[in-house]
Scaffold this active site. Structure first.
Site, short mmCIF file in Angstrom:
data_model
loop_
_atom_site.label_atom_id
_atom_site.label_comp_id
_atom_site.label_asym_id
_atom_site.label_seq_id
_atom_site.Cartn_x
_atom_site.Cartn_y
_atom_site.Cartn_z
N LYS B 143 0.84 -1.18 0.00
CA LYS B 143 0.00 0.00 0.00
C LYS B 143 0.87 1.23 0.00
O LYS B 143 2.07 1.09 0.24
CB LYS B 143 -0.97 -0.01 1.19
CG LYS B 143 -0.31 -0.27 2.56
CD LYS B 143 -1.26 -0.03 3.69
CE LYS B 143 -1.96 -1.28 4.18
NZ LYS B 143 -2.84 -1.07 5.34
N ASP B 170 -2.83 -4.85 -0.50
CA ASP B 170 -3.86 -4.20 0.28
C ASP B 170 -5.19 -4.61 -0.37
O ASP B 170 -5.26 -4.77 -1.58
CB ASP B 170 -3.67 -2.68 0.22
CG ASP B 170 -4.40 -1.98 1.36
OD1 ASP B 170 -4.65 -2.63 2.39
OD2 ASP B 170 -4.71 -0.79 1.22
N HIS B 259 -10.25 -12.25 3.56
CA HIS B 259 -10.30 -10.86 4.05
C HIS B 259 -11.72 -10.50 4.49
O HIS B 259 -12.68 -10.88 3.85
CB HIS B 259 -9.82 -9.91 2.95
CG HIS B 259 -9.59 -8.52 3.45
ND1 HIS B 259 -10.61 -7.61 3.62
CD2 HIS B 259 -8.46 -7.89 3.84
CE1 HIS B 259 -10.12 -6.48 4.10
NE2 HIS B 259 -8.82 -6.62 4.24
#
Lengths: 379, 379
Positions: B143, B170, B259
């Protein structure tokens, strides 16, 4: 480090409702603008476009009362990568894990809306497809789970004879051993077609094609081949992105009824999640549903009349070149409530009565005809 | 009407926490047992298996306090059709639209668990794959969004040189114009491989493959071909069913980091949705994630230490023959907290430090080495 990212300068806006005092909300808004984009310590962001354009911009903070504020944050359209999944991610991905924040609405510029083809049919297309010019559409569901494919087909035949426009699978019919997907879809589609030859009407059957991963797509193809006239899809189970893919697939080319299963957790608490307007209205439509099914006020569920009207508004108000879609209030509706629902929703509505069609009287065929009579009455 | 459905008699149980007095909760439990299955007026249900077996059974009601009760409802395994999507639908599909009801946990018999292959690697498999026998695994994220593919690859190179085990995208990196998916994955995988040749270590790169519908699958195949060592998937965006398909696809065969994007809305209100234990633990594992990423207590998010420990418990406790998986607490973690996190989570944990790895000192390479030293220390 990059500084010239070739950004268009166009932004979309997410309006959040945030719990807290003005000072708290200012801080929370700042955190959201970082969390939903760069997710990186601000002090270390490189100067230039990343810091100036990619981090969300707080456009306004408006007090609603002492403990809640409406905050508009804009994001560069490029952050969403012009795809549904990433758009949803920017809107609420990580912030979904914070308490007391709700997405109220999304405001998208034309350049972003153009990335989405939206509903293939929409209200007008579905009316043309069914040959129904003005009145509300009649819909019901095949149930209960546990009936065999043959029994469900018999039921579908009666419902089609009775003048129902759209017969959908109950959303709990998947590929269970008591009514396997392929057999069920083949038998029900055939039964509806047989009834249509008798009535001269065009009733369509909408099987539930929600499955795991690509299986949803395979079921959609099969449904088309087996004579289904529409599809039932629950994006809460299969993802909005999968529904979008099916809506835009020429080889399928069927109307889609979007089902709210599992999406309730986003809308049901008034200070959390994503508003009824956005999740059952804006997002369903953007992802290509031609109708959005939701629990009507005053039924088995807790949605307010205001929330239901907001969904209907999002289904029909201008949204770039995207077609308007049908609201389909359901969930404990009865024939007795048809006049009231017509008053509240007008004619551009799908009236979905499931179990209530069976309880009105012991004669299901007569109940369907009464339902149809009430809907045709007064037009 | 059917009466002999050939049911196995095996049932799975969902434990709900329901707000209300005992009388209210009795009624609500009854409604759930119908809503999640036959969704049909009980009086009209045919006698036999549908009424006796398919409708949910209320197994127990236990008061937690005056206004909340824990209710166990069992469902015939056949209702879930032995597929993830329909299982989730039976657990909470329509009931997600009711206020004050939360799924606390799911208890599945072996016959149902056997329908799911679960994590391909799990804890032990991922340790073997990385050659790390005992210590916690080190993970970080590429990121901020907005860096070019080349810049992200440079970053990945430094992180790999510093001794990180897993470098993930990310979750906001999708296929944006500033770092398109294919270019990013190719460059980052190459950079990590180059660093590995220098260090002699095995660092892997886990690109985010979450996309719309089949695009997720296409990105997973591409990632494998381009040299990725694992995948980052957000089932809240792409569906648990899609993650499951990717986990079980031999041609992909890579570890999966699950995630939590968008899933927060299920867990974040204590009386609504699906518990942290179930959504980030049980469901992630059942759908094939080898690690479950979630916001650690005491970081940028609001999860309690108790909730985090419950996730870690669900990741590792016995669950049929399904492999145990890694908890991966993240979200504002810092190098300073490594000793504490080791105490709380033990060694079977992925320590995910994102931005904090950049703020520890201006020397990113040194920060990575310090992170690694702290993790190796004392083993």
């Amino acid at each position: 480090m990059a500084s010239l990212l070739g950004l268009s300068g166009r932004r979309f806006q997410v309006v959040y409702r945030i719990c807290g005092t003005l000072d708290e909300v200012r801080n929370r808004a700042r955190e959201i603008s970082v969390e939903q984009t760069v997710e990186f310590p601000e002090a270390l962001l490189p100067a230039g476009d990343i810091r100036d354009q990619l981090v969300g911009h707080i456009e306004s903070i408006t007090p609603l009362d002492e403990s809640r504020h409406e905050v508009a944050i804009s994001y560069a359209v490029e952050t969403a990568g012009f795809e549904f999944t990433q758009l949803l991610n920017v809107i609420f991905g990580n912030t979904s894990m914070q308490p007391g924040i709700r997405v109220e609405r999304i405001v998208m510029p034309e350049v972003l809306l153009q990335a989405f083809s939206g509903p293939r049919f929409g209200c007008r297309g579905l009316r043309d497809y069914l040959g129904v010019t003005q009145r509300p559409l009649l819909c019901t569901a095949l149930k209960p789970m546990g009936l065999s494919a043959t029994e469900l087909a018999e039921l579908a035949y009666t419902l089609a004879l009775g003048g129902i426009d759209i017969i959908k699978d109950d959303h709990g019919l998947a590929d269970q051993p008591f009514a396997p997907f392929h057999e069920r879809v083949a038998r029900c589609a055939e039964a509806v077609s047989r009834a249509n030859r008798i009535t001269g009407l065009k009733c369509i059957y909408a099987p539930n094609v929600s499955g795991c991963g690509e299986e949803t797509l395979r079921r959609a193809y099969s449904a088309r081949q087996l004579g289904a006239g529409a599809l039932l899809i629950a994006p809460g189970l299969v993802s909005f992105g999968m529904m979008q893919q099916i809506a835009s697939d020429e080889r399928i080319g069927l109307p889609i009824l979007g089902h709210p299963a599992l999406l309730g957790s986003f809308a049901v608490h008034p200070d959390y999640g994503i508003s009824h307007y956005t999740i059952f209205g804006q997002l369903m439509r953007l992802a290509g549903a031609d109708a959005t099914i939701f629990p009507n006020y005053g039924g088995r569920f807790s949605f307010s009349q205001k929330a239901c009207k907001a969904i209907a508004q999002a289904a029909s108000e201008p949204m770039g070149r995207l077609r308007s879609i049908f609201p389909a209030p359901a969930g404990g509706m009865t024939i007795e409530r048809v006049p009231e629902m017509r008053t509240v929703y007008g004619n551009d509505v799908i009236l979905l009565i499931g179990g209530g069609l069976h309880t009105h009287s012991p004669d299901l065929l007569a109940n369907c005809r009464e339902f149809r009579r009430l809907v045709e009455h007064g037009l």
